[in-house]
Every structure is written in structure tokens, then in C-alpha cells.
Write a protein that holds these residues in place. Structure first.
Motif, PDB file in Angstrom:
ATOM      1  N   GLY A 176       0.846  -1.198   0.000  1.00  0.00           N
ATOM      2  CA  GLY A 176       0.000   0.000   0.000  1.00  0.00           C
ATOM      3  C   GLY A 176       0.873   1.236   0.000  1.00  0.00           C
ATOM      4  O   GLY A 176       2.065   1.190   0.298  1.00  0.00           O
ATOM      5  N   ALA A 177       0.294   2.315  -0.323  1.00  0.00           N
ATOM      6  CA  ALA A 177       1.066   3.546  -0.449  1.00  0.00           C
ATOM      7  C   ALA A 177       1.408   4.127   0.916  1.00  0.00           C
ATOM      8  O   ALA A 177       2.487   3.912   1.449  1.00  0.00           O
ATOM      9  CB  ALA A 177       0.295   4.554  -1.278  1.00  0.00           C
ATOM     10  N   ARG A 178       0.474   4.806   1.544  1.00  0.00           N
ATOM     11  CA  ARG A 178       0.722   5.444   2.835  1.00  0.00           C
ATOM     12  C   ARG A 178       0.008   4.664   3.928  1.00  0.00           C
ATOM     13  O   ARG A 178      -0.994   4.010   3.682  1.00  0.00           O
ATOM     14  CB  ARG A 178       0.180   6.862   2.810  1.00  0.00           C
ATOM     15  N   PRO A 179       0.513   4.756   5.148  1.00  0.00           N
ATOM     16  CA  PRO A 179      -0.198   4.097   6.243  1.00  0.00           C
ATOM     17  C   PRO A 179      -1.564   4.742   6.448  1.00  0.00           C
ATOM     18  O   PRO A 179      -1.736   5.947   6.274  1.00  0.00           O
ATOM     19  CB  PRO A 179       0.685   4.350   7.467  1.00  0.00           C
ATOM     20  N   THR A 180      -2.515   3.932   6.865  1.00  0.00           N
ATOM     21  CA  THR A 180      -3.842   4.467   7.160  1.00  0.00           C
ATOM     22  C   THR A 180      -3.802   5.161   8.518  1.00  0.00           C
ATOM     23  O   THR A 180      -2.826   5.067   9.260  1.00  0.00           O
ATOM     24  CB  THR A 180      -4.888   3.345   7.194  1.00  0.00           C
ATOM     25  N   LYS A 181      -4.897   5.797   8.850  1.00  0.00           N
ATOM     26  CA  LYS A 181      -4.976   6.466  10.140  1.00  0.00           C
ATOM     27  C   LYS A 181      -4.831   5.447  11.271  1.00  0.00           C
ATOM     28  O   LYS A 181      -4.160   5.690  12.272  1.00  0.00           O
ATOM     29  CB  LYS A 181      -6.302   7.199  10.262  1.00  0.00           C
ATOM     30  N   ARG A 182      -5.441   4.267  11.096  1.00  0.00           N
ATOM     31  CA  ARG A 182      -5.354   3.213  12.103  1.00  0.00           C
ATOM     32  C   ARG A 182      -3.895   2.752  12.266  1.00  0.00           C
ATOM     33  O   ARG A 182      -3.405   2.566  13.379  1.00  0.00           O
ATOM     34  CB  ARG A 182      -6.219   2.027  11.705  1.00  0.00           C
ATOM     35  N   ASP A 183      -3.202   2.563  11.133  1.00  0.00           N
ATOM     36  CA  ASP A 183      -1.793   2.157  11.193  1.00  0.00           C
ATOM     37  C   ASP A 183      -0.961   3.196  11.933  1.00  0.00           C
ATOM     38  O   ASP A 183      -0.101   2.864  12.748  1.00  0.00           O
ATOM     39  CB  ASP A 183      -1.229   1.972   9.778  1.00  0.00           C
ATOM     40  N   ARG A 184      -1.195   4.469  11.626  1.00  0.00           N
ATOM     41  CA  ARG A 184      -0.424   5.529  12.277  1.00  0.00           C
ATOM     42  C   ARG A 184      -0.644   5.521  13.778  1.00  0.00           C
ATOM     43  O   ARG A 184       0.296   5.682  14.554  1.00  0.00           O
ATOM     44  CB  ARG A 184      -0.818   6.892  11.700  1.00  0.00           C
ATOM     45  N   ARG A 185      -1.869   5.314  14.223  1.00  0.00           N
ATOM     46  CA  ARG A 185      -2.145   5.256  15.663  1.00  0.00           C
ATOM     47  C   ARG A 185      -1.437   4.081  16.321  1.00  0.00           C
ATOM     48  O   ARG A 185      -0.922   4.208  17.431  1.00  0.00           O
ATOM     49  CB  ARG A 185      -3.653   5.173  15.897  1.00  0.00           C
ATOM     50  N   ARG A 186      -1.406   2.939  15.624  1.00  0.00           N
ATOM     51  CA  ARG A 186      -0.680   1.781  16.169  1.00  0.00           C
ATOM     52  C   ARG A 186       0.810   2.081  16.281  1.00  0.00           C
ATOM     53  O   ARG A 186       1.450   1.738  17.273  1.00  0.00           O
ATOM     54  CB  ARG A 186      -0.884   0.555  15.274  1.00  0.00           C
ATOM     55  N   PHE A 187       1.370   2.701  15.264  1.00  0.00           N
ATOM     56  CA  PHE A 187       2.797   3.056  15.311  1.00  0.00           C
ATOM     57  C   PHE A 187       3.077   3.995  16.477  1.00  0.00           C
ATOM     58  O   PHE A 187       4.058   3.835  17.201  1.00  0.00           O
ATOM     59  CB  PHE A 187       3.233   3.734  14.009  1.00  0.00           C
ATOM     60  N   ASP A 188       2.209   5.002  16.636  1.00  0.00           N
ATOM     61  CA  ASP A 188       2.389   5.957  17.724  1.00  0.00           C
ATOM     62  C   ASP A 188       2.294   5.270  19.086  1.00  0.00           C
ATOM     63  O   ASP A 188       3.064   5.576  19.999  1.00  0.00           O
ATOM     64  CB  ASP A 188       1.359   7.086  17.633  1.00  0.00           C
ATOM     65  N   GLN A 189       1.361   4.341  19.237  1.00  0.00           N
ATOM     66  CA  GLN A 189       1.234   3.600  20.501  1.00  0.00           C
ATOM     67  C   GLN A 189       2.491   2.795  20.789  1.00  0.00           C
ATOM     68  O   GLN A 189       3.011   2.798  21.905  1.00  0.00           O
ATOM     69  CB  GLN A 189       0.044   2.628  20.444  1.00  0.00           C
ATOM     70  N   GLN A 190       2.990   2.113  19.777  1.00  0.00           N
ATOM     71  CA  GLN A 190       4.205   1.309  19.971  1.00  0.00           C
ATOM     72  C   GLN A 190       5.388   2.195  20.310  1.00  0.00           C
ATOM     73  O   GLN A 190       6.213   1.863  21.151  1.00  0.00           O
ATOM     74  CB  GLN A 190       4.493   0.491  18.713  1.00  0.00           C
ATOM     75  N   ARG A 191       5.471   3.327  19.650  1.00  0.00           N
ATOM     76  CA  ARG A 191       6.578   4.239  19.885  1.00  0.00           C
ATOM     77  C   ARG A 191       6.514   4.815  21.304  1.00  0.00           C
ATOM     78  O   ARG A 191       7.525   4.896  21.994  1.00  0.00           O
ATOM     79  CB  ARG A 191       6.534   5.371  18.864  1.00  0.00           C
ATOM     80  N   SER A 192       5.336   5.208  21.733  1.00  0.00           N
ATOM     81  CA  SER A 192       5.215   5.773  23.072  1.00  0.00           C
ATOM     82  C   SER A 192       5.443   4.700  24.139  1.00  0.00           C
ATOM     83  O   SER A 192       5.996   4.992  25.200  1.00  0.00           O
ATOM     84  CB  SER A 192       3.862   6.443  23.261  1.00  0.00           C
ATOM     85  N   ALA A 193       5.044   3.466  23.860  1.00  0.00           N
ATOM     86  CA  ALA A 193       5.274   2.373  24.811  1.00  0.00           C
ATOM     87  C   ALA A 193       6.769   2.093  24.935  1.00  0.00           C
ATOM     88  O   ALA A 193       7.275   1.776  26.020  1.00  0.00           O
ATOM     89  CB  ALA A 193       4.531   1.123  24.375  1.00  0.00           C
ATOM     90  N   ALA A 194       7.488   2.242  23.876  1.00  0.00           N
ATOM     91  CA  ALA A 194       8.925   1.984  23.903  1.00  0.00           C
ATOM     92  C   ALA A 194       9.668   3.098  24.641  1.00  0.00           C
ATOM     93  O   ALA A 194      10.739   2.867  25.212  1.00  0.00           O
ATOM     94  CB  ALA A 194       9.466   1.856  22.492  1.00  0.00           C
ATOM     95  N   ARG A 195       9.118   4.300  24.678  1.00  0.00           N
ATOM     96  CA  ARG A 195       9.784   5.439  25.310  1.00  0.00           C
ATOM     97  C   ARG A 195       9.548   5.504  26.817  1.00  0.00           C
ATOM     98  O   ARG A 195      10.297   6.152  27.518  1.00  0.00           O
ATOM     99  CB  ARG A 195       9.288   6.742  24.698  1.00  0.00           C
ATOM    100  N   GLN A 196       8.494   4.920  27.312  1.00  0.00           N
ATOM    101  CA  GLN A 196       8.171   5.038  28.727  1.00  0.00           C
ATOM    102  C   GLN A 196       9.223   4.343  29.568  1.00  0.00           C
ATOM    103  O   GLN A 196       9.668   3.247  29.262  1.00  0.00           O
ATOM    104  CB  GLN A 196       6.788   4.404  29.002  1.00  0.00           C
ATOM    105  N   PRO A 197       9.621   5.010  30.662  1.00  0.00           N
ATOM    106  CA  PRO A 197      10.647   4.413  31.542  1.00  0.00           C
ATOM    107  C   PRO A 197      10.075   3.190  32.249  1.00  0.00           C
ATOM    108  O   PRO A 197       8.905   3.137  32.601  1.00  0.00           O
ATOM    109  CB  PRO A 197      10.995   5.510  32.524  1.00  0.00           C
ATOM    110  N   ARG A 198      10.923   2.217  32.436  1.00  0.00           N
ATOM    111  CA  ARG A 198      10.510   0.993  33.111  1.00  0.00           C
ATOM    112  C   ARG A 198      10.823   1.103  34.593  1.00  0.00           C
ATOM    113  O   ARG A 198      11.819   1.688  34.991  1.00  0.00           O
ATOM    114  CB  ARG A 198      11.246  -0.193  32.513  1.00  0.00           C
ATOM    115  N   ASP A 199       9.959   0.530  35.379  1.00  0.00           N
ATOM    116  CA  ASP A 199      10.205   0.495  36.826  1.00  0.00           C
ATOM    117  C   ASP A 199      11.220  -0.594  37.101  1.00  0.00           C
ATOM    118  O   ASP A 199      11.033  -1.755  36.756  1.00  0.00           O
ATOM    119  CB  ASP A 199       8.912   0.183  37.602  1.00  0.00           C
TER     120      ASP A 199
END
Length: 142
Positions: free
Chosen positions: A117-140
Motif C-alpha cells: 500500500g502507499a501510505r499508512p492508514t490512520k489506524r496504522d499511524r495510531r498503532r505506530f504511535d502507541q508502539q513508539r510511546s510504549a517503547a519510550r516510557q521508563p521501566r520500573d
């Protein structure tokens, strides 16, 4: 009105006959040695007339036509079809190349040339953002 038997520059005729998309491409083809008239490689300014045999090398395929008429201007596809007759050998070679290419594309696994496919859909972009933010959060750490 243009006389259909009057000589016309080969680059202009290629464009009017719809063998190339633009006159500049017709000129480049002639400059590059991919256009022959009556067996001779020609420059863009060479005049062609009815009765001439023209060979145009378009990639690996050579299109061989007999010029029936000339035109100064580009018209409809129906008008362009009346300007030349393609030889049966040329038609057969083009069809054989087309069939060979189709078979080659069928033998390639779809994942090698499918870009997903050409560009990611809105749903794909939200999933990417969720994964990215989950990876950035500090771990206890305990």
C-alpha cells in the motif's frame, strides 16, 4: 490543412502517430539512434513520407511500421491509427514480449514487488504511535 502525403519530420510524425507521448521523446529517440527509416538510423529532422518503413526501438521491443500518411498535428487515437500499418512480425514480437513479461511477473512472489500500500492508514499511524510511546516510557526497576 495538411496534405497527408507531404513530408514531415520524423520526431513530429512519431508524436502525431502516438508512438511516443511527447515530441521531445520522439526527438530523443531519434538522437539516441533508436529510430530507423528505410534501414538507416536518422536524426530528428529527417523527413518521412508515405511508403517509408520506420523501425522504432522502444526498450527491448522493436516496432516496425509502414507509413501510410503524415500529419503535422496530433489527433485522436483513431486518426493516429490511420497513419501507419504495423507489420505482422512486429505485432507478434510485441505480443510475445508482453506474454513473457506477464509470465515472469506471475512467477515472482507477490511480497517482492508489493509495497503493502502507499501510505499508512490512520489506524496504522495510531498503532505506530502507541508502539513508539510504549517503547519510550521508563521501566520500573526493582
Amino acid at each position: 490543412m495538411h496534405d497527408a502525403s507531404a513530408p514531415v519530420r520524423v520526431d513530429k510524425w512519431l508524436w502525431a502517430a502516438r508512438l511516443v507521448k511527447t515530441r521531445a521523446l520522439g526527438s530523443e529517440a531519434a538522437k539516441g539512434g533508436r529510430v530507423e527509416v528505410n534501414g538507416v538510423v536518422v536524426k530528428p529532422s529527417k523527413d518521412v513520407k508515405p511508403g517509408d518503413e520506420l523501425v522504432y526501438a522502444n526498450g527491448p521491443v522493436k516496432i516496425v511500421v509502414r507509413i501510410k500518411a503524415t500529419a503535422e498535428r496530433r489527433g485522436s487515437a483513431a486518426v493516429a491509427a490511420t497513419l501507419f500499418d504495423e507489420t505482422p512480425e512486429s505485432v507478434a514480437a510485441r505480443e510475445a514480449f508482453r506474454d513473457q513479461r506477464r509470465l515472469e511477473l506471475q512467477s515472482i512472489p507477490r511480497s517482492q514487488y508489493d509495497d503493502g500500500g502507499a501510505r499508512p492508514t490512520k489506524r496504522d499511524r495510531r498503532r505506530f504511535d502507541q508502539q513508539r510511546s510504549a517503547a519510550r516510557q521508563p521501566r520500573d526497576e526493582d
